[in-house]
Design a protein around this motif. Structure first.
Motif, mmCIF file in Angstrom:
data_model
loop_
_atom_site.group_PDB
_atom_site.id
_atom_site.type_symbol
_atom_site.label_atom_id
_atom_site.label_comp_id
_atom_site.label_asym_id
_atom_site.label_seq_id
_atom_site.Cartn_x
_atom_site.Cartn_y
_atom_site.Cartn_z
ATOM 1 N N SER A 1 -22.430 -2.767 2.664
ATOM 2 C CA SER A 1 -21.339 -2.074 3.360
ATOM 3 C C SER A 1 -21.521 -2.170 4.870
ATOM 4 O O SER A 1 -20.561 -2.413 5.611
ATOM 5 N N TYR B 1 -6.477 2.257 11.282
ATOM 6 C CA TYR B 1 -7.380 2.793 10.249
ATOM 7 C C TYR B 1 -6.969 4.208 9.845
ATOM 8 O O TYR B 1 -7.047 4.568 8.665
ATOM 9 N N TYR B 2 -6.503 4.993 10.825
ATOM 10 C CA TYR B 2 -6.059 6.359 10.528
ATOM 11 C C TYR B 2 -4.901 6.343 9.527
ATOM 12 O O TYR B 2 -4.884 7.117 8.566
ATOM 13 N N LEU C 1 -4.256 3.967 7.405
ATOM 14 C CA LEU C 1 -4.737 3.452 6.121
ATOM 15 C C LEU C 1 -5.444 4.525 5.301
ATOM 16 O O LEU C 1 -5.524 4.424 4.072
ATOM 17 N N THR C 2 -5.980 5.537 5.971
ATOM 18 C CA THR C 2 -6.679 6.603 5.249
ATOM 19 C C THR C 2 -5.748 7.709 4.775
ATOM 20 O O THR C 2 -6.197 8.648 4.114
ATOM 21 N N LYS C 3 -4.468 7.599 5.091
ATOM 22 C CA LYS C 3 -3.512 8.647 4.707
ATOM 23 C C LYS C 3 -2.870 8.363 3.357
ATOM 24 O O LYS C 3 -1.659 8.412 3.189
ATOM 25 N N LYS D 1 -1.755 6.150 -0.061
ATOM 26 C CA LYS D 1 -1.226 4.820 -0.334
ATOM 27 C C LYS D 1 -0.359 4.332 0.814
ATOM 28 O O LYS D 1 0.528 5.043 1.282
ATOM 29 N N TYR E 1 1.231 -2.215 2.932
ATOM 30 C CA TYR E 1 0.676 -3.063 3.984
ATOM 31 C C TYR E 1 1.744 -3.950 4.614
ATOM 32 O O TYR E 1 1.667 -4.275 5.807
#
Length: 278
Positions: A194, A248-249, A251-253, A255, A258
């Protein structure tokens, strides 16, 4: 049967023919199924289907494995072939021992795809192809018919190299997975790969995300202060960093579509460019 007996069992569920079939599928489709969201993941998953069907006869286990290999994946197909072999080996051990979490397989793929892509691009496309095509051009310029056939050598050589690397990845990966199971290094493997993946994503971001602002402010005596100079004095590359963290923020919310996100980024960039902000 104990865990140690399973690990030391030399009976394999996957034979050489199946490994070769997996590589052939990947070689045919790696550059044909690219998508903006997941790039080569469809090809990788398609290549793994024969193996996964043999390893996971239960429908739920098969679905989980297929979804695992539909995660984002992108590398240079020939020199990224060891990832294919290692994935086969890890899936085989997972089906036998149930000791390998799916996250370990995904993390290993993510950690290796960047470094191996760099090696493959340098050797295959930067060196091998240049040499072979250079020889072909030399023959063709003199009217020799061999000039039309020499480029085929590149396809033949890359296929052979990829086939050997897939088998090497499977053999080496199988032995490595057995050692990992015996030593209890699963958590370390996930953590290490990772971190490697994060390093590669950071390197790609710094190389490909280029954002500057032309904004200036007039001060006394007709002098101007460039906002970009101020930002560079604070931290070079701070604008690309902010954009990456902003994406990124989102993407973390939960589904995220894209495709819509990519369109939104293009629209914002066009508006900022028209307004003279970026």
């Amino acid at each position: 049967m104990t865990k140690e007996n399973i690990i030391n069992d030399k009976n394999q569920l996957v034979d050489k023919k199946l490994v070769q079939k997996t590589w052939f599928r990947y070689w045919l489709s790696a550059e044909m199924s690219n998508s903006y969201e997941r790039l080569q993941s469809l090809s990788f998953c398609y290549s793994m289907i024969p193996v996964l069907k043999k390893l996971y006869p239960e429908e739920n286990d098969l679905k989980e494995a297929l979804q695992r290999h539909l995660n984002f994946f992108n590398t240079e197909p020939t020199w990224g072939a060891p990832i294919l072999g290692i994935s086969i080996a890890m899936e085989e051990e997972k089906s036998l021992t149930k000791e390998i979490p799916g996250e370990a397989i995904t993390a290993l793929k993510t950690g290796l795809m960047g470094p191996l892509a760099g090696i493959g691009d340098t050797i295959d496309w930067g060196t091998l192809k240049t040499i072979i095509y250079g020889i072909a051009v030399t023959f063709a310029s003199t009217g020799n018919i061999l000039g039309a056939f020499i480029p085929v050598l590149f396809t033949v050589l890359t296929f052979i190299i990829g086939s050997c690397l897939t088998r090497f990845g499977y053999t080496t990966g199988k032995n490595s997975v057995k050692s990992i199971l015996q030593q209890g290094w699963i958590k370390e493997l996930i953590f290490g790969t990772s971190i490697l993946g994060l390093f590669m994503m950071g390197a790609l971001t710094s190389n490909f995300v280029k954002i500057t602002t032309p904004l200036t402010f007039a001060i006394a005596d007709g002098q101007n202060i460039a906002v970009q100079d101020i930002l560079n004095s604070i931290a070079p590359g701070i604008l690309p960093l902010c954009v990456v963290f902003g994406i990124y923020y989102f993407l973390t919310k939960g589904k995220v579509n894209y495709g819509l996100l990519a369109i939104g980024i293009v629209i914002v960039c066009l508006l900022c460019s028209l307004l003279g902000i970026l």
